[in-house]
Design a protein around this motif. Structure first.
Motif, PDB file in Angstrom:
ATOM      1  N   UNK A   1       0.801  -1.149   0.089  1.00 56.24           N
ATOM      2  CA  UNK A   1       0.099   0.009  -0.206  1.00 56.24           C
ATOM      3  C   UNK A   1       0.774   1.140  -0.025  1.00 56.24           C
ATOM      4  N   UNK A   2       0.419   2.287  -1.072  1.00 50.94           N
ATOM      5  CA  UNK A   2       1.284   3.316  -0.986  1.00 50.94           C
ATOM      6  C   UNK A   2       0.085   4.615  -0.585  1.00 50.94           C
ATOM      7  N   UNK A   3       0.503   5.659   0.200  1.00 54.18           N
ATOM      8  CA  UNK A   3      -0.156   6.830   0.336  1.00 54.18           C
ATOM      9  C   UNK A   3       0.513   8.041  -0.248  1.00 54.18           C
TER      10      UNK A   3
ATOM     11  N   UNK B   1      -5.368   9.727  -0.260  1.00 56.71           N
ATOM     12  CA  UNK B   1      -5.249   9.108  -1.367  1.00 56.71           C
ATOM     13  C   UNK B   1      -4.192   7.774  -1.462  1.00 56.71           C
ATOM     14  N   UNK B   2      -4.742   6.616  -1.666  1.00 55.58           N
ATOM     15  CA  UNK B   2      -3.854   5.572  -1.464  1.00 55.58           C
ATOM     16  C   UNK B   2      -3.971   4.580  -2.985  1.00 55.58           C
ATOM     17  N   UNK B   3      -2.960   3.872  -2.995  1.00 58.93           N
ATOM     18  CA  UNK B   3      -3.139   2.651  -3.973  1.00 58.93           C
ATOM     19  C   UNK B   3      -2.389   1.520  -3.462  1.00 58.93           C
ATOM     20  N   UNK B   4      -2.579   0.470  -4.305  1.00 55.13           N
ATOM     21  CA  UNK B   4      -1.658  -0.867  -4.057  1.00 55.13           C
ATOM     22  C   UNK B   4      -1.090  -1.148  -5.425  1.00 55.13           C
TER      23      UNK B   4
ATOM     24  N   UNK C   1       5.151   4.981  -9.025  1.00 52.99           N
ATOM     25  CA  UNK C   1       4.318   5.913  -8.116  1.00 52.99           C
ATOM     26  C   UNK C   1       5.064   6.644  -6.875  1.00 52.99           C
ATOM     27  N   UNK C   2       6.281   6.095  -6.601  1.00 52.58           N
ATOM     28  CA  UNK C   2       7.134   6.792  -5.734  1.00 52.58           C
ATOM     29  C   UNK C   2       7.804   7.880  -6.310  1.00 52.58           C
ATOM     30  N   UNK C   3       7.911   8.006  -7.643  1.00 51.61           N
ATOM     31  CA  UNK C   3       8.585   9.242  -8.401  1.00 51.61           C
ATOM     32  C   UNK C   3       7.277  10.412  -8.477  1.00 51.61           C
ATOM     33  N   UNK C   4       5.977  10.082  -8.558  1.00 48.63           N
ATOM     34  CA  UNK C   4       5.023  10.924  -8.430  1.00 48.63           C
ATOM     35  C   UNK C   4       4.518  11.117  -7.117  1.00 48.63           C
ATOM     36  N   UNK C   5       5.178  10.696  -5.947  1.00 50.58           N
ATOM     37  CA  UNK C   5       4.636  11.225  -4.690  1.00 50.58           C
ATOM     38  C   UNK C   5       4.286  10.307  -3.776  1.00 50.58           C
ATOM     39  N   UNK C   6       4.109   9.262  -4.057  1.00 46.88           N
ATOM     40  CA  UNK C   6       3.499   8.157  -3.251  1.00 46.88           C
ATOM     41  C   UNK C   6       4.386   7.610  -2.253  1.00 46.88           C
ATOM     42  N   UNK C   7       4.183   7.223  -0.981  1.00 47.75           N
ATOM     43  CA  UNK C   7       5.100   6.633   0.123  1.00 47.75           C
ATOM     44  C   UNK C   7       4.505   5.390   0.512  1.00 47.75           C
ATOM     45  N   UNK C   8       5.412   4.282   0.800  1.00 50.18           N
ATOM     46  CA  UNK C   8       4.968   2.835   1.105  1.00 50.18           C
ATOM     47  C   UNK C   8       4.314   3.153   2.704  1.00 50.18           C
ATOM     48  N   UNK C   9       3.278   2.246   2.717  1.00 48.64           N
ATOM     49  CA  UNK C   9       2.591   2.244   4.003  1.00 48.64           C
ATOM     50  C   UNK C   9       2.614   0.808   4.701  1.00 48.64           C
ATOM     51  N   UNK C  10       2.266  -0.299   4.136  1.00 45.51           N
ATOM     52  CA  UNK C  10       2.145  -1.461   4.657  1.00 45.51           C
ATOM     53  C   UNK C  10       2.136  -2.470   3.571  1.00 45.51           C
ATOM     54  N   UNK C  11       2.585  -3.742   4.036  1.00 50.97           N
ATOM     55  CA  UNK C  11       2.336  -4.862   2.793  1.00 50.97           C
ATOM     56  C   UNK C  11       1.291  -6.013   3.276  1.00 50.97           C
ATOM     57  N   UNK C  12       0.847  -6.582   2.258  1.00 53.36           N
ATOM     58  CA  UNK C  12      -0.111  -7.684   2.525  1.00 53.36           C
ATOM     59  C   UNK C  12       0.112  -8.776   1.528  1.00 53.36           C
ATOM     60  N   UNK C  13      -0.398  -9.944   1.579  1.00 52.23           N
ATOM     61  CA  UNK C  13      -0.282 -10.914   0.654  1.00 52.23           C
ATOM     62  C   UNK C  13      -1.697 -11.718   0.358  1.00 52.23           C
ATOM     63  N   UNK C  14      -1.712 -12.108  -0.541  1.00 51.48           N
ATOM     64  CA  UNK C  14      -2.862 -12.795  -1.285  1.00 51.48           C
ATOM     65  C   UNK C  14      -2.402 -14.143  -1.475  1.00 51.48           C
ATOM     66  N   UNK C  15      -3.027 -15.202  -0.651  1.00 53.55           N
ATOM     67  CA  UNK C  15      -2.727 -16.580  -0.871  1.00 53.55           C
ATOM     68  C   UNK C  15      -3.699 -17.357  -1.423  1.00 53.55           C
ATOM     69  N   UNK C  16      -3.515 -18.055  -2.597  1.00 52.77           N
ATOM     70  CA  UNK C  16      -4.466 -18.744  -3.480  1.00 52.77           C
ATOM     71  C   UNK C  16      -4.595 -20.425  -2.905  1.00 52.77           C
ATOM     72  N   UNK C  17      -5.823 -20.849  -2.744  1.00 49.46           N
ATOM     73  CA  UNK C  17      -5.944 -22.276  -2.226  1.00 49.46           C
ATOM     74  C   UNK C  17      -6.088 -22.979  -3.656  1.00 49.46           C
ATOM     75  N   UNK C  18      -5.595 -24.166  -3.545  1.00 52.58           N
ATOM     76  CA  UNK C  18      -5.532 -25.186  -4.666  1.00 52.58           C
ATOM     77  C   UNK C  18      -5.873 -26.509  -4.103  1.00 52.58           C
TER      78      UNK C  18
END
Length: 280
Positions: free
Chosen positions: A131-133, A248-251, A263-280
């Protein structure tokens, strides 16, 4: 400690809405999903009804919550390992299936392990996200030729193609069939045009509790490396600021160094990380 599961959005909001709104940036997906369901009804994301839940601790507080809007992965807030295990058991007892889990690394991994014990389903990393803010918006140079405009109903065929291409390119888990109708209803898609021809798009979610997200951002393969995505993102980000949106945020996909650097060049800074795990 006990879990409550319900298909009633208002019941869920009454129980955990205050907790979610107390940290609206971290809970932006939950809050925007709830708002979309309020506006478009329980079938907004598909024919299967959404399911919500929360875990009440012995002291009366909330030790975690979830929501799932099939066919998307279950979305979990951070919670204790005991709550994770009990949730897996309660969800299994509900008779519903899951395509995956979306949360912080610790919670997602613990849930996947518990789900494997109960169902035999294995898990694999589908996507690691950051996530970037927006801190201070910076116009990239050189600025590409062209201009931005808000997408409208006549653009539907183009948007259907681009949203489909974007979903396939990022291998999205789940598909929101009503996303174009929803975004057009509030001017939530900006197109960048060069020579009068659309060459890129940037979307935005509804603002909830002072937070809105940019996304998706997409440029067709034959129009890339021209600066169009950056221009579209800056334009829609500025429109969100002008509308009074506080955060204003984005992933981003951590496997995509190009978008993370942009996104960092245009002014967004990192906030936190998440993960999506897929079940198979």
């Amino acid at each position: 400690m006990a879990w409550t599961l319900t298909e009633n959005l208002e019941q869920y909001d009454a129980a955990v809405g205050g907790v979610l709104r107390a940290s609206p940036v971290s809970h932006t997906i939950q809050l925007s999903v709830l708002e979309t369901l309020r506006v478009n009804g329980a079938s907004a994301f598909g024919e299967t009804a959404p399911l919500f839940g929360w875990c009440q601790s012995a002291d009366g507080g909330i030790d975690g919550s979830f929501l799932v809007t099939p066919p998307f992965p279950i979305l979990l807030t951070p919670m204790s390992l005991a709550a994770v295990r009990q949730l897996a058991e309660a969800f299994r007892a509900s008779g519903r299936d899951l395509v995956g889990v979306n949360s912080d690394q610790g919670t997602a991994t613990a849930f996947a392990a518990a789900w494997h014990e109960l169902t035999g389903a294995k898990s694999a990393v589908h996507r690691r996200t950051r996530m970037f803010r927006l801190d201070s918006l910076v116009r990239p140079e050189p600025w590409p030729a062209g201009a931005a405009r808000v997408a409208a109903e006549p653009d539907r065929q183009l948007l259907e193609r681009w949203f489909g291409e974007f979903g396939r390119e990022v291998n999205e888990l789940g598909h929101f069939s009503g996303v174009i109708d929803d975004r057009l209803s509030y001017g939530g898609i900006t197109l960048w045009e060069a020579g009068g021809v659309p060459v890129a798009m940037a979307g935005m979610t509804r603002a909830v509790a002072g937070v809105a997200r940019v996304g998706p951002v997409y440029t067709p393969a034959d129009q890339r490396r021209q600066g169009y995505a950056g221009a579209a993102t800056v334009t829609i980000s500025q429109s969100m600021l002008d509308a009074g949106i506080e955060h204003v945020i984005l992933f981003t996909d951590l496997a995509n160094p190009t978008s993370n650097a942009l996104y960092q060049r245009i002014g967004y800074i990192p906030v936190e990380d998440t993960v999506i795990l897929e079940f198979t």
